[in-house]
Design a protein around this motif. Sequence first.
Motif, PDB file in Angstrom:
ATOM      1  N   MET A   1       0.846  -1.165   0.000  1.00 29.03           N
ATOM      2  CA  MET A   1       0.000   0.000   0.000  1.00 29.03           C
ATOM      3  C   MET A   1       0.892   1.228   0.000  1.00 29.03           C
ATOM      4  O   MET A   1       1.723   1.389   0.863  1.00 29.03           O
ATOM      5  N   ALA A   2       0.705   2.081  -0.956  1.00 26.60           N
ATOM      6  CA  ALA A   2       1.550   3.256  -1.086  1.00 26.60           C
ATOM      7  C   ALA A   2       1.205   4.316  -0.060  1.00 26.60           C
ATOM      8  O   ALA A   2       2.008   4.639   0.797  1.00 26.60           O
ATOM      9  N   ALA A   3       0.019   4.868  -0.136  1.00 26.17           N
ATOM     10  CA  ALA A   3      -0.356   5.950   0.761  1.00 26.17           C
ATOM     11  C   ALA A   3      -1.837   5.850   1.066  1.00 26.17           C
ATOM     12  O   ALA A   3      -2.621   5.383   0.251  1.00 26.17           O
ATOM     13  N   GLY A   4      -2.176   6.295   2.228  1.00 24.39           N
ATOM     14  CA  GLY A   4      -3.579   6.286   2.596  1.00 24.39           C
ATOM     15  C   GLY A   4      -3.771   6.949   3.938  1.00 24.39           C
ATOM     16  O   GLY A   4      -2.823   7.240   4.657  1.00 24.39           O
ATOM     17  N   GLY A   5      -5.016   7.191   4.249  1.00 28.03           N
ATOM     18  CA  GLY A   5      -5.342   7.790   5.520  1.00 28.03           C
ATOM     19  C   GLY A   5      -6.839   7.951   5.654  1.00 28.03           C
ATOM     20  O   GLY A   5      -7.600   7.574   4.769  1.00 28.03           O
ATOM     21  N   PHE A   6      -7.247   8.510   6.772  1.00 38.00           N
ATOM     22  CA  PHE A   6      -8.669   8.670   7.029  1.00 38.00           C
ATOM     23  C   PHE A   6      -8.894   9.947   7.813  1.00 38.00           C
ATOM     24  O   PHE A   6      -7.975  10.526   8.382  1.00 38.00           O
ATOM     25  N   CYS A   7     -10.140  10.369   7.829  1.00 40.09           N
ATOM     26  CA  CYS A   7     -10.543  11.539   8.598  1.00 40.09           C
ATOM     27  C   CYS A   7     -11.893  11.219   9.230  1.00 40.09           C
ATOM     28  O   CYS A   7     -12.817  10.785   8.530  1.00 40.09           O
ATOM     29  N   LYS A   8     -11.989  11.376  10.533  1.00 47.18           N
ATOM     30  CA  LYS A   8     -13.253  11.141  11.219  1.00 47.18           C
ATOM     31  C   LYS A   8     -14.066  12.430  11.183  1.00 47.18           C
ATOM     32  O   LYS A   8     -13.577  13.498  11.533  1.00 47.18           O
ATOM     33  N   LEU A   9     -15.314  12.327  10.764  1.00 45.60           N
ATOM     34  CA  LEU A   9     -16.198  13.473  10.651  1.00 45.60           C
ATOM     35  C   LEU A   9     -16.907  13.735  11.982  1.00 45.60           C
ATOM     36  O   LEU A   9     -16.976  12.842  12.829  1.00 45.60           O
ATOM     37  N   PRO A  10     -17.457  14.934  12.178  1.00 49.02           N
ATOM     38  CA  PRO A  10     -18.134  15.242  13.445  1.00 49.02           C
ATOM     39  C   PRO A  10     -19.303  14.310  13.767  1.00 49.02           C
ATOM     40  O   PRO A  10     -19.606  14.080  14.940  1.00 49.02           O
ATOM     41  N   VAL A  15     -14.103   9.305   6.306  1.00 48.79           N
ATOM     42  CA  VAL A  15     -13.726   9.332   4.893  1.00 48.79           C
ATOM     43  C   VAL A  15     -12.331   8.722   4.833  1.00 48.79           C
ATOM     44  O   VAL A  15     -11.417   9.175   5.510  1.00 48.79           O
ATOM     45  N   VAL A  16     -12.199   7.673   4.029  1.00 49.44           N
ATOM     46  CA  VAL A  16     -10.924   6.981   3.859  1.00 49.44           C
ATOM     47  C   VAL A  16     -10.395   7.288   2.465  1.00 49.44           C
ATOM     48  O   VAL A  16     -11.142   7.242   1.484  1.00 49.44           O
ATOM     49  N   ALA A  17      -9.118   7.624   2.385  1.00 53.52           N
ATOM     50  CA  ALA A  17      -8.457   7.895   1.106  1.00 53.52           C
ATOM     51  C   ALA A  17      -7.312   6.898   0.941  1.00 53.52           C
ATOM     52  O   ALA A  17      -6.527   6.696   1.864  1.00 53.52           O
ATOM     53  N   LEU A  18      -7.243   6.273  -0.232  1.00 53.65           N
ATOM     54  CA  LEU A  18      -6.194   5.297  -0.523  1.00 53.65           C
ATOM     55  C   LEU A  18      -5.628   5.520  -1.909  1.00 53.65           C
ATOM     56  O   LEU A  18      -6.378   5.822  -2.849  1.00 53.65           O
ATOM     57  N   ASN A  19      -4.324   5.376  -2.049  1.00 53.59           N
ATOM     58  CA  ASN A  19      -3.698   5.330  -3.373  1.00 53.59           C
ATOM     59  C   ASN A  19      -3.519   3.856  -3.697  1.00 53.59           C
ATOM     60  O   ASN A  19      -2.832   3.130  -2.967  1.00 53.59           O
ATOM     61  N   LEU A  20      -4.137   3.431  -4.801  1.00 52.81           N
ATOM     62  CA  LEU A  20      -4.121   2.024  -5.191  1.00 52.81           C
ATOM     63  C   LEU A  20      -3.566   1.888  -6.597  1.00 52.81           C
ATOM     64  O   LEU A  20      -3.723   2.799  -7.421  1.00 52.81           O
ATOM     65  N   PRO A  21      -2.950   0.728  -6.898  1.00 52.40           N
ATOM     66  CA  PRO A  21      -2.546   0.496  -8.285  1.00 52.40           C
ATOM     67  C   PRO A  21      -3.795   0.414  -9.157  1.00 52.40           C
ATOM     68  O   PRO A  21      -4.826  -0.097  -8.724  1.00 52.40           O
ATOM     69  N   ARG A  22      -3.709   0.946 -10.354  1.00 50.43           N
ATOM     70  CA  ARG A  22      -4.859   0.933 -11.256  1.00 50.43           C
ATOM     71  C   ARG A  22      -5.156  -0.513 -11.660  1.00 50.43           C
ATOM     72  O   ARG A  22      -4.250  -1.249 -12.022  1.00 50.43           O
ATOM     73  N   PRO A  23      -6.417  -0.931 -11.587  1.00 48.07           N
ATOM     74  CA  PRO A  23      -6.767  -2.296 -11.993  1.00 48.07           C
ATOM     75  C   PRO A  23      -6.436  -2.570 -13.455  1.00 48.07           C
ATOM     76  O   PRO A  23      -6.203  -1.653 -14.234  1.00 48.07           O
ATOM     77  N   ALA A  24      -6.422  -3.812 -13.829  1.00 48.02           N
ATOM     78  CA  ALA A  24      -6.189  -4.291 -15.188  1.00 48.02           C
ATOM     79  C   ALA A  24      -4.755  -4.056 -15.645  1.00 48.02           C
ATOM     80  O   ALA A  24      -4.487  -3.905 -16.826  1.00 48.02           O
ATOM     81  N   VAL A  26      -2.720  -1.652 -15.702  1.00 41.56           N
ATOM     82  CA  VAL A  26      -2.387  -0.411 -16.397  1.00 41.56           C
ATOM     83  C   VAL A  26      -1.421   0.369 -15.519  1.00 41.56           C
ATOM     84  O   VAL A  26      -1.547   0.374 -14.305  1.00 41.56           O
ATOM     85  N   ASP A  27      -0.446   1.031 -16.124  1.00 43.43           N
ATOM     86  CA  ASP A  27       0.530   1.787 -15.351  1.00 43.43           C
ATOM     87  C   ASP A  27      -0.134   2.909 -14.574  1.00 43.43           C
ATOM     88  O   ASP A  27      -1.128   3.471 -14.995  1.00 43.43           O
ATOM     89  N   GLY A  28       0.468   3.243 -13.451  1.00 41.46           N
ATOM     90  CA  GLY A  28      -0.024   4.357 -12.653  1.00 41.46           C
ATOM     91  C   GLY A  28      -0.849   3.884 -11.469  1.00 41.46           C
ATOM     92  O   GLY A  28      -1.022   2.700 -11.224  1.00 41.46           O
ATOM     93  N   SER A  29      -1.347   4.858 -10.739  1.00 36.50           N
ATOM     94  CA  SER A  29      -2.177   4.538  -9.583  1.00 36.50           C
ATOM     95  C   SER A  29      -3.347   5.501  -9.526  1.00 36.50           C
ATOM     96  O   SER A  29      -3.389   6.490 -10.252  1.00 36.50           O
ATOM     97  N   VAL A  30      -4.300   5.175  -8.681  1.00 37.68           N
ATOM     98  CA  VAL A  30      -5.489   6.007  -8.527  1.00 37.68           C
ATOM     99  C   VAL A  30      -5.676   6.355  -7.054  1.00 37.68           C
ATOM    100  O   VAL A  30      -5.235   5.626  -6.167  1.00 37.68           O
ATOM    101  N   ARG A  31      -6.303   7.469  -6.810  1.00 36.03           N
ATOM    102  CA  ARG A  31      -6.662   7.905  -5.458  1.00 36.03           C
ATOM    103  C   ARG A  31      -8.146   7.614  -5.298  1.00 36.03           C
ATOM    104  O   ARG A  31      -8.978   8.110  -6.054  1.00 36.03           O
ATOM    105  N   VAL A  32      -8.475   6.758  -4.353  1.00 34.14           N
ATOM    106  CA  VAL A  32      -9.854   6.338  -4.114  1.00 34.14           C
ATOM    107  C   VAL A  32     -10.311   6.921  -2.794  1.00 34.14           C
ATOM    108  O   VAL A  32      -9.584   6.865  -1.793  1.00 34.14           O
ATOM    109  N   LEU A  33     -11.528   7.469  -2.771  1.00 32.50           N
ATOM    110  CA  LEU A  33     -12.132   8.011  -1.557  1.00 32.50           C
ATOM    111  C   LEU A  33     -13.399   7.241  -1.245  1.00 32.50           C
ATOM    112  O   LEU A  33     -14.211   6.997  -2.139  1.00 32.50           O
ATOM    113  N   VAL A  34     -13.562   6.878   0.027  1.00 38.12           N
ATOM    114  CA  VAL A  34     -14.729   6.121   0.462  1.00 38.12           C
ATOM    115  C   VAL A  34     -15.328   6.793   1.690  1.00 38.12           C
ATOM    116  O   VAL A  34     -14.612   7.090   2.651  1.00 38.12           O
ATOM    117  N   HIS A  35     -16.632   7.008   1.665  1.00 42.48           N
ATOM    118  CA  HIS A  35     -17.360   7.544   2.812  1.00 42.48           C
ATOM    119  C   HIS A  35     -18.126   6.379   3.432  1.00 42.48           C
ATOM    120  O   HIS A  35     -18.866   5.687   2.735  1.00 42.48           O
TER     121      HIS A  35
END
Length: 113
Positions: A1-10, A15-24, A26-35
Amino acid sequence: MAAGGFCKLPNGRVVVALNLPRPAAVDGSVRVLVHAQNRARALTRLRNLGLRAVYLRGNGAPPTPDEITAVLHHPDGLIWRTAPDNGVDTPPDLVQELWHPIRSLLRRPAASA
Protein backbone atom coordinates in the motif's frame (compact mmCIF):
# COMPACT_ATOMS: atom_id res chain seq x y z
CA MET A 1 0.00 0.00 0.00
CA ALA A 2 1.55 3.26 -1.09
CA ALA A 3 -0.36 5.95 0.76
CA GLY A 4 -3.58 6.29 2.60
CA GLY A 5 -5.34 7.79 5.52
CA PHE A 6 -8.67 8.67 7.03
CA CYS A 7 -10.54 11.54 8.60
CA LYS A 8 -13.25 11.14 11.22
CA LEU A 9 -16.20 13.47 10.65
CA PRO A 10 -18.13 15.24 13.45
CA ASN A 11 -21.07 12.82 13.01
CA GLY A 12 -18.79 9.83 13.71
CA ARG A 13 -18.55 8.62 10.11
CA VAL A 14 -15.21 8.50 8.27
CA VAL A 15 -13.73 9.33 4.89
CA VAL A 16 -10.92 6.98 3.86
CA ALA A 17 -8.46 7.89 1.11
CA LEU A 18 -6.19 5.30 -0.52
CA ASN A 19 -3.70 5.33 -3.37
CA LEU A 20 -4.12 2.02 -5.19
CA PRO A 21 -2.55 0.50 -8.28
CA ARG A 22 -4.86 0.93 -11.26
CA PRO A 23 -6.77 -2.30 -11.99
CA ALA A 24 -6.19 -4.29 -15.19
CA ALA A 25 -2.39 -3.95 -15.01
CA VAL A 26 -2.39 -0.41 -16.40
CA ASP A 27 0.53 1.79 -15.35
CA GLY A 28 -0.02 4.36 -12.65
CA SER A 29 -2.18 4.54 -9.58
CA VAL A 30 -5.49 6.01 -8.53
CA ARG A 31 -6.66 7.90 -5.46
CA VAL A 32 -9.85 6.34 -4.11
CA LEU A 33 -12.13 8.01 -1.56
CA VAL A 34 -14.73 6.12 0.46
CA HIS A 35 -17.36 7.54 2.81
CA ALA A 36 -18.56 4.98 5.36
CA GLN A 37 -19.70 4.35 8.93
CA ASN A 38 -16.17 3.39 10.02
CA ARG A 39 -12.76 2.41 8.59
CA ALA A 40 -13.55 -1.30 8.51
CA ARG A 41 -16.75 -0.73 6.53
CA ALA A 42 -14.95 1.56 4.10
CA LEU A 43 -12.41 -1.16 3.32
CA THR A 44 -15.19 -3.75 3.10
CA ARG A 45 -16.96 -1.63 0.49
CA LEU A 46 -13.80 -1.72 -1.66
CA ARG A 47 -13.25 -5.43 -1.11
CA ASN A 48 -16.84 -6.16 -2.12
CA LEU A 49 -16.14 -4.42 -5.44
CA GLY A 50 -13.28 -6.82 -6.15
CA LEU A 51 -10.35 -4.86 -4.74
CA ARG A 52 -9.35 -7.69 -2.40
CA ALA A 53 -5.87 -6.65 -1.23
CA VAL A 54 -6.87 -3.28 0.24
CA TYR A 55 -5.43 -2.32 3.62
CA LEU A 56 -5.07 0.92 5.51
CA ARG A 57 -1.82 1.15 7.43
CA GLY A 58 -1.29 4.39 9.25
CA ASN A 59 -2.59 7.82 8.43
CA GLY A 60 0.20 9.17 6.22
CA ALA A 61 -2.01 10.62 3.47
CA PRO A 62 -5.39 11.56 4.92
CA PRO A 63 -8.04 13.10 2.68
CA THR A 64 -7.83 16.84 2.14
CA PRO A 65 -10.82 19.08 2.87
CA ASP A 66 -11.52 19.30 -0.88
CA GLU A 67 -11.49 15.50 -1.18
CA ILE A 68 -13.85 15.17 1.79
CA THR A 69 -16.26 17.64 0.20
CA ALA A 70 -16.13 15.76 -3.12
CA VAL A 71 -16.94 12.36 -1.63
CA LEU A 72 -19.67 13.73 0.65
CA HIS A 73 -21.43 15.29 -2.34
CA HIS A 74 -21.32 12.12 -4.44
CA PRO A 75 -24.44 9.91 -4.14
CA ASP A 76 -22.43 6.66 -3.90
CA GLY A 77 -19.81 8.03 -1.50
CA LEU A 78 -17.14 6.19 -3.48
CA ILE A 79 -15.04 8.06 -6.07
CA TRP A 80 -11.59 8.01 -7.71
CA ARG A 81 -9.18 9.96 -9.91
CA THR A 82 -5.64 9.44 -11.17
CA ALA A 83 -3.01 9.90 -8.49
CA PRO A 84 0.01 12.06 -9.33
CA ASP A 85 2.93 9.83 -10.26
CA ASN A 86 5.76 12.27 -10.85
CA GLY A 87 8.09 11.19 -8.05
CA VAL A 88 7.29 14.35 -6.12
CA ASP A 89 4.72 14.54 -3.35
CA THR A 90 2.10 16.59 -5.17
CA PRO A 91 -0.78 17.52 -2.89
CA PRO A 92 -3.97 15.78 -4.11
CA ASP A 93 -5.83 19.10 -4.27
CA LEU A 94 -3.44 20.35 -7.00
CA VAL A 95 -4.51 17.60 -9.41
CA GLN A 96 -6.73 19.05 -12.15
CA GLU A 97 -8.63 15.86 -13.05
CA LEU A 98 -12.27 15.59 -12.00
CA TRP A 99 -13.53 12.83 -9.72
CA HIS A 100 -15.13 9.75 -11.30
CA PRO A 101 -17.66 7.25 -9.88
CA ILE A 102 -16.03 3.96 -8.90
CA ARG A 103 -18.04 1.97 -11.47
CA SER A 104 -16.10 3.70 -14.28
CA LEU A 105 -12.82 2.41 -12.81
CA LEU A 106 -14.03 -1.15 -12.45
CA ARG A 107 -15.82 -1.33 -15.79
CA ARG A 108 -14.35 -4.01 -18.00
CA PRO A 109 -13.32 -2.99 -21.52
CA ALA A 110 -15.69 -4.14 -24.25
CA ALA A 111 -14.58 -7.30 -26.04
CA SER A 112 -13.73 -6.77 -29.68
CA ALA A 113 -15.33 -9.07 -32.25
